[in-house]
Design an enzyme around this catalytic site. Structure first.
Site, short mmCIF file in Angstrom:
data_model
loop_
_atom_site.label_atom_id
_atom_site.label_comp_id
_atom_site.label_asym_id
_atom_site.label_seq_id
_atom_site.Cartn_x
_atom_site.Cartn_y
_atom_site.Cartn_z
N GLY A 199 0.84 -1.19 0.00
CA GLY A 199 0.00 0.00 0.00
C GLY A 199 0.87 1.23 0.00
CD GLN A 207 3.59 5.80 2.56
OE1 GLN A 207 2.61 5.23 2.07
NE2 GLN A 207 4.56 5.14 3.17
CB CYS A 220 5.30 2.30 7.29
SG CYS A 220 4.80 3.75 6.36
CG LEU A 221 6.70 1.22 1.29
CD1 LEU A 221 6.09 1.62 -0.04
CD2 LEU A 221 7.76 0.14 1.11
CG HIS A 248 -0.50 1.23 7.46
ND1 HIS A 248 0.47 0.76 8.32
CD2 HIS A 248 0.15 2.02 6.56
CE1 HIS A 248 1.64 1.27 7.96
NE2 HIS A 248 1.47 2.01 6.89
CD GLU A 249 -0.93 2.29 2.83
OE1 GLU A 249 -0.49 3.44 2.64
OE2 GLU A 249 -0.21 1.34 3.14
CG HIS A 309 0.49 7.04 5.39
ND1 HIS A 309 1.64 7.42 6.04
CD2 HIS A 309 0.61 5.71 5.17
CE1 HIS A 309 2.43 6.36 6.20
NE2 HIS A 309 1.83 5.30 5.68
#
Ligand code: NI
Length: 189
Positions: A45, A50, A99-100, A141-142, A145
């Site tokens: 995701g 991000q 997370c990235l 989670h996404e 952000h």
């Protein structure tokens, strides 16, 4: 085109993202770039902040988890202006997240894995659906952000403290990962 992933510590990850309008310029191109970036970094995701763009846009592809969770096979979605409402009678689970934007950090996060999700897709069609299980976790989670939150915010102060030096290194841009990143401060020579 693969874009750099903005790292924890960059202020763009702390902003509340703007609503997307149909007039938003080059939206299709941004979505394509987010897909390229997510696949290049082996994510499941990615949220627009991000890649440094503070708008309410998310891409999710959980197909890779289909081996263990068959219900996730072939599941991918573009979420424009998503609205998440947690449904309180859902299963509360504690599962590890990463997370990235926080390379090298994995912590268990407690979430209710049942949500009502309203969103617009890339063809500007509106949807509303109850989502349960792991996908409900990924969506939360996404969408966090888009509210300027990251998963480490859900972790206990003790667990956060244990990750302090790793977090400080990410803030300084002292990270090694296989994808391109952008920290708030320049890399130390
Ligand atoms: Ni994330």
């Amino acid at each position: 085109m693969v874009l750099p992933i903005y790292l924890y510590g960059h202020p763009v990850l702390r902003k509340v993202a703007e609503e997307v309008t149909p007039e938003y310029p080059a939206l299709a191109e941004l979505i394509a770039n987010m897909k390229d970036t997510m696949y290049a970094s082996d994510g499941i995701g990615i949220a627009a902040p991000q890649v440094g763009v503070s708008i309410k846009l998310v891409y999710i592809d959980v197909d890779v988890l289909g081996e263990d969770m068959p219900e996730l096979k072939g599941v991918n979605m573009v979420l424009i202006n998503p609205e998440v409402t947690v449904i309180e009678d859902g299963n509360v689970t504690q599962r590890e997240e990463g997370c990235l934007s926080l390379p090298g950090i994995h912590e268990s996060v407690k979430r209710t894995e049942k949500i009502n999700l309203k969103w617009t897709d890339e063809n500007w069609e509106q949807h509303e659906q109850v989502i349960e299980g792991y996908l409900a976790r990924v969506v939360q989670h996404e969408c966090d952000h888009l509210d300027g939150k990251v998963f480490i915010d859900h972790v206990s102060p003790i667990r956060k403290q244990l990750n302090r030096s790793k977090l400080n290194n990410i803030i300084k841009g002292n990270v090694r990962c296989h994808y391109r990143t952008r920290g708030f401060k320049p890399l130390k020579k």
